[in-house]
Scaffold this motif. Structure first.
Motif, PDB file in Angstrom:
ATOM      1  N   THR A 154       0.836  -1.350  -0.019  1.00 35.35           N
ATOM      2  CA  THR A 154      -0.011  -0.137   0.231  1.00 35.35           C
ATOM      3  C   THR A 154       0.878   1.129  -0.067  1.00 35.35           C
ATOM      4  N   ALA A 155       1.863   1.126   0.841  1.00 40.46           N
ATOM      5  CA  ALA A 155       2.736   2.410   0.964  1.00 40.46           C
ATOM      6  C   ALA A 155       3.766   2.638  -0.397  1.00 40.46           C
ATOM      7  N   GLU A 156       3.852   1.887  -1.025  1.00 45.92           N
ATOM      8  CA  GLU A 156       4.469   1.757  -2.281  1.00 45.92           C
ATOM      9  C   GLU A 156       3.636   2.236  -3.438  1.00 45.92           C
ATOM     10  N   LEU A 157       2.344   1.741  -3.308  1.00 43.60           N
ATOM     11  CA  LEU A 157       1.288   2.344  -4.268  1.00 43.60           C
ATOM     12  C   LEU A 157       1.122   3.992  -3.899  1.00 43.60           C
ATOM     13  N   VAL A 158       1.404   3.961  -2.885  1.00 42.78           N
ATOM     14  CA  VAL A 158       0.924   5.854  -2.252  1.00 42.78           C
ATOM     15  C   VAL A 158       2.049   6.585  -2.799  1.00 42.78           C
ATOM     16  N   ASP A 159       3.295   5.764  -2.695  1.00 44.36           N
ATOM     17  CA  ASP A 159       4.565   6.643  -3.137  1.00 44.36           C
ATOM     18  C   ASP A 159       4.352   7.006  -4.431  1.00 44.36           C
ATOM     19  N   SER A 160       3.980   6.128  -5.522  1.00 42.51           N
ATOM     20  CA  SER A 160       3.949   6.362  -6.728  1.00 42.51           C
ATOM     21  C   SER A 160       2.821   7.494  -7.089  1.00 42.51           C
ATOM     22  N   LEU A 161       1.604   7.358  -6.368  1.00 42.83           N
ATOM     23  CA  LEU A 161       0.781   8.198  -6.705  1.00 42.83           C
ATOM     24  C   LEU A 161       1.237   9.878  -6.281  1.00 42.83           C
ATOM     25  N   CYS A 162       1.615   9.786  -5.021  1.00 44.06           N
ATOM     26  CA  CYS A 162       2.222  11.150  -4.661  1.00 44.06           C
ATOM     27  C   CYS A 162       3.164  11.626  -5.271  1.00 44.06           C
ATOM     28  N   ALA A 163       4.107  10.963  -6.085  1.00 42.62           N
ATOM     29  CA  ALA A 163       5.021  11.359  -7.022  1.00 42.62           C
ATOM     30  C   ALA A 163       4.448  11.730  -8.368  1.00 42.62           C
ATOM     31  N   ALA A 164       3.211  11.430  -8.606  1.00 36.20           N
ATOM     32  CA  ALA A 164       2.596  11.730  -9.879  1.00 36.20           C
ATOM     33  C   ALA A 164       1.640  13.021  -9.571  1.00 36.20           C
ATOM     34  N   GLY A 165       2.017  13.540  -8.212  1.00 36.22           N
ATOM     35  CA  GLY A 165       1.172  14.839  -7.859  1.00 36.22           C
ATOM     36  C   GLY A 165      -0.242  14.771  -7.665  1.00 36.22           C
ATOM     37  N   ILE A 166      -0.736  13.574  -7.062  1.00 37.78           N
ATOM     38  CA  ILE A 166      -2.142  13.382  -6.841  1.00 37.78           C
ATOM     39  C   ILE A 166      -2.549  14.098  -5.685  1.00 37.78           C
ATOM     40  N   ASP A 167      -3.874  14.468  -5.766  1.00 39.29           N
ATOM     41  CA  ASP A 167      -4.316  15.575  -4.592  1.00 39.29           C
ATOM     42  C   ASP A 167      -5.067  14.795  -3.584  1.00 39.29           C
ATOM     43  N   PHE A 168      -5.490  13.610  -4.011  1.00 41.57           N
ATOM     44  CA  PHE A 168      -6.279  12.822  -2.910  1.00 41.57           C
ATOM     45  C   PHE A 168      -6.248  11.215  -3.231  1.00 41.57           C
ATOM     46  N   ILE A 169      -6.268  10.552  -2.050  1.00 43.32           N
ATOM     47  CA  ILE A 169      -6.270   9.213  -2.054  1.00 43.32           C
ATOM     48  C   ILE A 169      -7.105   8.651  -0.837  1.00 43.32           C
ATOM     49  N   LYS A 170      -7.944   7.634  -1.370  1.00 50.89           N
ATOM     50  CA  LYS A 170      -8.771   7.050  -0.349  1.00 50.89           C
ATOM     51  C   LYS A 170      -8.494   5.518  -0.145  1.00 50.89           C
ATOM     52  N   ASP A 171      -8.876   4.936   0.963  1.00 48.90           N
ATOM     53  CA  ASP A 171      -8.812   3.513   0.939  1.00 48.90           C
ATOM     54  C   ASP A 171     -10.198   3.007   0.221  1.00 48.90           C
TER      55      ASP A 171
END
Length: 424
Positions: A174-191
């Motif tokens: 999960t942390a690895e995916l969040v890392d990729s999303l944040c690196a892409a400049g995402i604004d919002f993530i949800k479970d």
């Protein structure tokens, strides 16, 4: 001279179908849901009726039906004329019957009236409260302005996604995916709503894995991507999990509102120092049949009273049953002023991608929303960063009034999305 002040009331509007005349069933409902019952009682004095009995505010007749929408053994036992009367009725309830008690309000406006034998169809259409009465409830603490402030996103939609696969990922994955999303400049993530505290990925371990990733990207972006981690559980569990998210530096919590319940959400709201992301999973059971349940107009008002800040309203051209005009009406209801409480931030999800931005913007005429794309971001053929970029570019084109095709000429991420997702 009568110096008694007029009693304070709130109103609920219904669609009602019944084997008896609409005027009669309106009387039955107003009595059943206040001081009356199926026969006169010695204690129901004129003074008590004046103080506590609901009244019929209006009746709008509709075309009758020849078959009942819902079965009723009571109707089978009692002969009737073979016509099922339909109407929109509005009932005014005394505020003093309920007070600032959301459970009692639900019991009043959506309780045994659904059980009445003469009723063969009933739907709560709307709810109206005076601002001074609504102010006694929790209400949203953050709403749209507070969410934008914490997310650091202004003047455009919050572009977001859902952790996918929905279940099965370990905390490290999960942390690895969040890392990729944040690196892409995402604004919002949800479970996803399906994951809260499973044995293979306990809540505390997921939080410990994810928060350092979010903090690291905060330093780079100058803002923290908002992560709505699912804290759904018992009241005590939700309070503890909220406090853990807050202590770790998180900026949002998510709950499956229908299943934790109104009182639990209201209790969480009065405790919370973070926005509450309201996931409405199970909503179809309350609304999918037009002759039963709740309209979203009434539903979002109840959750606004309870204090959620964001509320899901489906997505246009989604994988679900709901037509687009209903989705847009739901979002407009969230954004509309009501009873002095903050508007809710509508959340669009399910089968969403960049190409839907112009239609969504054209129908809603606003950017105060979350546009969440799972496959539309994570499944972009050029990767997650291109998926996030394509969503932003779709909205840039929509707000500028430029066709997607023209805008895509200079924006390759959007161009690839238009080709890859065109047949969704």
């Amino acid at each position: 001279m009568n110096n008694i002040a007029p009693r304070k009331e709130f109103t609920a509007r219904y669609f009602v179908e019944s084997s008896v005349a609409s005027e009669k069933i309106a009387q039955v409902i107003s009595g059943e849901q206040s001081s009356g019952t199926f026969l006169s009682l010695p204690g129901e004095t004129d003074e008590l009726k004046e103080r506590s009995r609901a009244r019929i505010a209006s009746i709008k007749p509709l075309a009758p039906g020849l078959q009942p929408t819902l079965p009723s053994a009571y109707v089978g036992r009692h002969p009737h004329g073979g016509v099922f009367h339909r109407a929109e009725i509005e009932i005014a309830f005394p505020v003093a019957n309920v007070g600032a008690n959301l459970s009692s309000m639900l019991a009043t406006i959506a309780g045994n009236l659904y059980e009445l034998g003469e009723v063969t169809g009933l739907r709560l259409l709307d709810l109206d409260l005076a601002p001074e009465y609504a102010a006694q409830f929790a209400g949203p603490a953050f709403g749209i302005p507070g969410t934008r402030r914490l997310a650091g996103v202004h003047g455009r939609p919050l572009i977001g996604t859902i952790i996918k696969p929905s279940i099965g990922l370990t905390p490290a994955q999960t942390a690895e995916l969040v890392d990729s999303l944040c690196a892409a400049g995402i604004d919002f993530i949800k479970d996803d709503e399906l994951i809260a505290d499973p044995p293979y990925a306990p809540f505390d371990e997921r939080l410990r894995a994810v928060m350092p990733v979010l903090q690291r990207h905060t330093d780079r972006l100058g803002r923290m991507p908002m992560y709505a981690i699912n804290i759904s559980g018992s009241v005590d569990e939700m309070l503890r999990r909220h406090d853990a998210v807050l202590a770790a530096g998180g900026s949002c919590v998510m709950v499956s509102i229908n299943w934790v319940g109104f009182s639990a959400v209201e209790h969480l709201r009065r405790h919370s120092q973070l926005p509450i992301h309201g996931h409405r999973n199970g909503w179809g059971a309350f609304t999918r049949h037009g002759g039963l349940g709740f309209s979203f107009q009434a539903y979002q008002k109840l959750w606004r009273l309870a204090g959620v800040d964001h509320l899901h309203c489906n997505g246009i051209r989604s994988k679900f049953w709901e037509p687009d005009d209903s989705v847009i009406a739901s979002a407009k209801a969230c954004l509309a002023p009501w009873a002095g409480l903050q508007p809710l931030m509508p959340v669009f999800s399910s089968g969403q991608w960049a190409g839907l931005a112009p239609d969504l913007y054209g129908a809603l005429g606003a950017v105060d929303l979350m546009h969440l794309a799972g496959g539309g971001i994570i499944g972009h053929p050029d990767g997650i960063a291109a998926g996030v970029a394509s969503m932003r570019e779709g909205w840039e084109a929509a707000v500028a009034g430029v066709s997607l095709e023209h805008y895509a000429d200079a924006h390759p991420a959007l161009q690839r999305a238009l080709v890859h997702f065109a047949n969704l």
